[in-house]
Design a protein around this motif. Structure first.
Motif, PDB file in Angstrom:
ATOM      1  N   ASP B  73     -18.727  -1.670  19.106  1.00 14.36           N
ATOM      2  CA  ASP B  73     -19.035  -0.602  20.177  1.00 14.36           C
ATOM      3  C   ASP B  73     -20.511  -0.238  19.863  1.00 14.36           C
ATOM      4  O   ASP B  73     -20.729   0.592  19.003  1.00 14.36           O
ATOM      5  CB  ASP B  73     -18.089   0.343  20.417  1.00 14.36           C
ATOM      6  CG  ASP B  73     -18.568   1.163  21.417  1.00 14.36           C
ATOM      7  OD1 ASP B  73     -19.484   1.259  21.997  1.00 14.36           O
ATOM      8  OD2 ASP B  73     -17.606   2.092  21.874  1.00 14.36           O
ATOM      9  N   ASN B  74     -21.472  -0.873  20.346  1.00 13.83           N
ATOM     10  CA  ASN B  74     -22.946  -0.496  20.077  1.00 13.83           C
ATOM     11  C   ASN B  74     -23.262   0.834  20.685  1.00 13.83           C
ATOM     12  O   ASN B  74     -24.185   1.352  20.193  1.00 13.83           O
ATOM     13  CB  ASN B  74     -23.680  -1.502  20.563  1.00 13.83           C
ATOM     14  CG  ASN B  74     -23.746  -2.758  19.885  1.00 13.83           C
ATOM     15  OD1 ASN B  74     -23.052  -3.052  18.622  1.00 13.83           O
ATOM     16  ND2 ASN B  74     -24.376  -3.833  20.302  1.00 13.83           N
ATOM     17  N   SER B  75     -22.540   1.319  21.569  1.00 10.73           N
ATOM     18  CA  SER B  75     -22.685   2.706  21.958  1.00 10.73           C
ATOM     19  C   SER B  75     -22.275   3.706  20.940  1.00 10.73           C
ATOM     20  O   SER B  75     -22.940   4.869  21.028  1.00 10.73           O
ATOM     21  CB  SER B  75     -22.172   2.900  23.344  1.00 10.73           C
ATOM     22  OG  SER B  75     -20.808   2.863  23.423  1.00 10.73           O
ATOM     23  N   ARG B  76     -21.499   3.443  20.189  1.00 11.98           N
ATOM     24  CA  ARG B  76     -20.808   4.328  19.315  1.00 11.98           C
ATOM     25  C   ARG B  76     -21.339   4.187  17.778  1.00 11.98           C
ATOM     26  O   ARG B  76     -20.763   4.623  17.023  1.00 11.98           O
ATOM     27  CB  ARG B  76     -19.398   4.560  19.374  1.00 11.98           C
ATOM     28  CG  ARG B  76     -19.101   5.161  20.697  1.00 11.98           C
ATOM     29  CD  ARG B  76     -17.481   5.477  20.672  1.00 11.98           C
ATOM     30  NE  ARG B  76     -16.606   4.452  20.573  1.00 11.98           N
ATOM     31  CZ  ARG B  76     -15.455   4.342  20.146  1.00 11.98           C
ATOM     32  NH1 ARG B  76     -14.854   5.523  19.655  1.00 11.98           N
ATOM     33  NH2 ARG B  76     -14.611   3.410  20.325  1.00 11.98           N
ATOM     34  N   ASN B  77     -22.071   2.737  17.542  1.00 12.34           N
ATOM     35  CA  ASN B  77     -22.300   2.147  16.329  1.00 12.34           C
ATOM     36  C   ASN B  77     -21.143   2.126  15.432  1.00 12.34           C
ATOM     37  O   ASN B  77     -20.878   2.395  14.162  1.00 12.34           O
ATOM     38  CB  ASN B  77     -23.258   3.310  15.605  1.00 12.34           C
ATOM     39  CG  ASN B  77     -24.546   3.540  16.227  1.00 12.34           C
ATOM     40  OD1 ASN B  77     -25.079   2.504  16.842  1.00 12.34           O
ATOM     41  ND2 ASN B  77     -25.182   4.525  16.254  1.00 12.34           N
ATOM     42  N   LYS B  78     -20.055   1.349  16.045  1.00  8.82           N
ATOM     43  CA  LYS B  78     -18.835   1.139  15.173  1.00  8.82           C
ATOM     44  C   LYS B  78     -18.420  -0.234  15.198  1.00  8.82           C
ATOM     45  O   LYS B  78     -18.721  -1.305  16.329  1.00  8.82           O
ATOM     46  CB  LYS B  78     -17.818   1.992  16.043  1.00  8.82           C
ATOM     47  CG  LYS B  78     -17.870   3.434  15.671  1.00  8.82           C
ATOM     48  CD  LYS B  78     -16.880   4.281  16.627  1.00  8.82           C
ATOM     49  CE  LYS B  78     -15.348   4.202  15.685  1.00  8.82           C
ATOM     50  NZ  LYS B  78     -15.182   5.392  14.783  1.00  8.82           N
ATOM     51  N   LEU B  79     -17.933  -0.798  14.256  1.00 10.19           N
ATOM     52  CA  LEU B  79     -17.435  -2.053  14.169  1.00 10.19           C
ATOM     53  C   LEU B  79     -15.840  -1.914  13.716  1.00 10.19           C
ATOM     54  O   LEU B  79     -15.273  -1.012  13.230  1.00 10.19           O
ATOM     55  CB  LEU B  79     -18.111  -2.635  12.622  1.00 10.19           C
ATOM     56  CG  LEU B  79     -17.663  -4.127  12.556  1.00 10.19           C
ATOM     57  CD1 LEU B  79     -17.941  -5.149  13.488  1.00 10.19           C
ATOM     58  CD2 LEU B  79     -17.985  -4.404  10.992  1.00 10.19           C
ATOM     59  N   PHE B  80     -14.878  -2.949  14.486  1.00 10.70           N
ATOM     60  CA  PHE B  80     -13.553  -3.001  14.248  1.00 10.70           C
ATOM     61  C   PHE B  80     -13.046  -4.084  13.833  1.00 10.70           C
ATOM     62  O   PHE B  80     -13.954  -5.232  13.983  1.00 10.70           O
ATOM     63  CB  PHE B  80     -13.157  -2.518  15.743  1.00 10.70           C
ATOM     64  CG  PHE B  80     -13.539  -1.271  16.378  1.00 10.70           C
ATOM     65  CD1 PHE B  80     -14.512  -1.417  17.484  1.00 10.70           C
ATOM     66  CD2 PHE B  80     -12.969  -0.015  15.934  1.00 10.70           C
ATOM     67  CE1 PHE B  80     -14.840  -0.419  17.959  1.00 10.70           C
ATOM     68  CE2 PHE B  80     -13.524   1.110  16.800  1.00 10.70           C
ATOM     69  CZ  PHE B  80     -14.413   1.041  17.528  1.00 10.70           C
ATOM     70  N   LEU B  81     -11.852  -4.179  13.233  1.00 12.64           N
ATOM     71  CA  LEU B  81     -11.146  -5.128  12.817  1.00 12.64           C
ATOM     72  C   LEU B  81      -9.736  -5.040  13.061  1.00 12.64           C
ATOM     73  O   LEU B  81      -8.987  -4.086  12.855  1.00 12.64           O
ATOM     74  CB  LEU B  81     -11.260  -5.752  11.439  1.00 12.64           C
ATOM     75  CG  LEU B  81     -10.760  -7.015  11.026  1.00 12.64           C
ATOM     76  CD1 LEU B  81     -11.430  -8.271  11.655  1.00 12.64           C
ATOM     77  CD2 LEU B  81     -10.793  -6.899   9.588  1.00 12.64           C
TER      78      LEU B  81
END
Lengths: 107, 118
Positions: B73-81
């Motif tokens: 989520d580039n709007s929240r600067n987050k990466l997920f797995l």
């Protein structure tokens, strides 16, 4: 693609440690090296065979020839005790490949 | 400086699911490729997945494709797995890491531990 590292290397303080990373024609790849101290995340040491990452001591250097890449650590210190991993990208599968890691022991 | 902080690890039963997150700061996340790498207890590093800066390209290790899904989520600067159908052999510390395709991994988080056990 497989990268082969010796499981362990021992060296006396002040000497030079050499950690090898074997792979088929590895000299045609860009080899990167990481240091991982116990309980910590890996840290980039060397990239593109021989370029030092920012803030890394000049005692660490890398080289590559034919089927072997080598990480050299000059004037080894107790604080260099860690596990060292080499890494390439397998160009056929586009996968990141790590060597099995080499645990450096300072005698 | 680059900061990567993973969360979401824990104990999960075999067959279960878990979603890992990585909060990032100190760099332009929306223009950066990202990886997940795992490390089983006492073992070496194992690459899990890569995602391109805009999420348009994703690539997985063979043993994890179909069970794990990387997203961002580039709007929240987050990466997920997203982890699914977990097995005991998935027990590992999962690291979030910054790096471009076909290049080195320049920064690593501290990792989050996933334990798959009944």
């Amino acid at each position: 693609y497989v990268l082969t590292q010796p499981p362990s290397v021992s060296v006396a303080p002040g000497k030079t440690a050499r950690i090898t990373c074997g792979g088929d024609n590895v000299a045609t790849q860009r080899v990167h090296w990481y240091q991982q101290k116990a309980g910590q995340a890996p840290v980039l040491l060397i990239y593109d065979d021989s370029d030092s990452a920012s803030g890394i001591s000049e005692r660490f250097s890398g080289s590559s020839s034919e089927n072997t890449a080598t990480l050299a650590i000059r004037r080894v210190e107790a604080g260099d005790e860690a596990t060292y991993f080499c890494q390439v990208w397998d160009s056929s599968s586009i996968h990141v490949i790590f060597g099995g890691g080499t645990k450096l022991t300072v005698l | 400086q680059v900061q990567l902080v993973e969360s979401g690890g824990g104990v999960v039963q075999p067959g279960g699911s878990l979603r890992l997150s990585c909060d990032t700061s100190g760099f332009t996340f929306s223009t950066s490729g990202m990886h997940w790498v795992r490390q089983a207890p006492g073992k070496g590093l194992e690459w899990v997945a890569f995602i391109r800066y805009d999420g348009s390209y994703k690539h997985y290790a063979d043993s994890m494709e179909g069970r794990f899904t990387v997203s961002r989520d580039n709007s929240r600067n987050k990466l997920f797995l997203q982890l699914r159908s977990l097995r005991a052999e998935d027990t590992a510390v999962f690291y979030c890491a910054k790096g471009e395709i076909l290049r080195f991994i320049e920064s690593w988080g501290q990792g989050t531990l996933v334990i798959v056990s009944s």
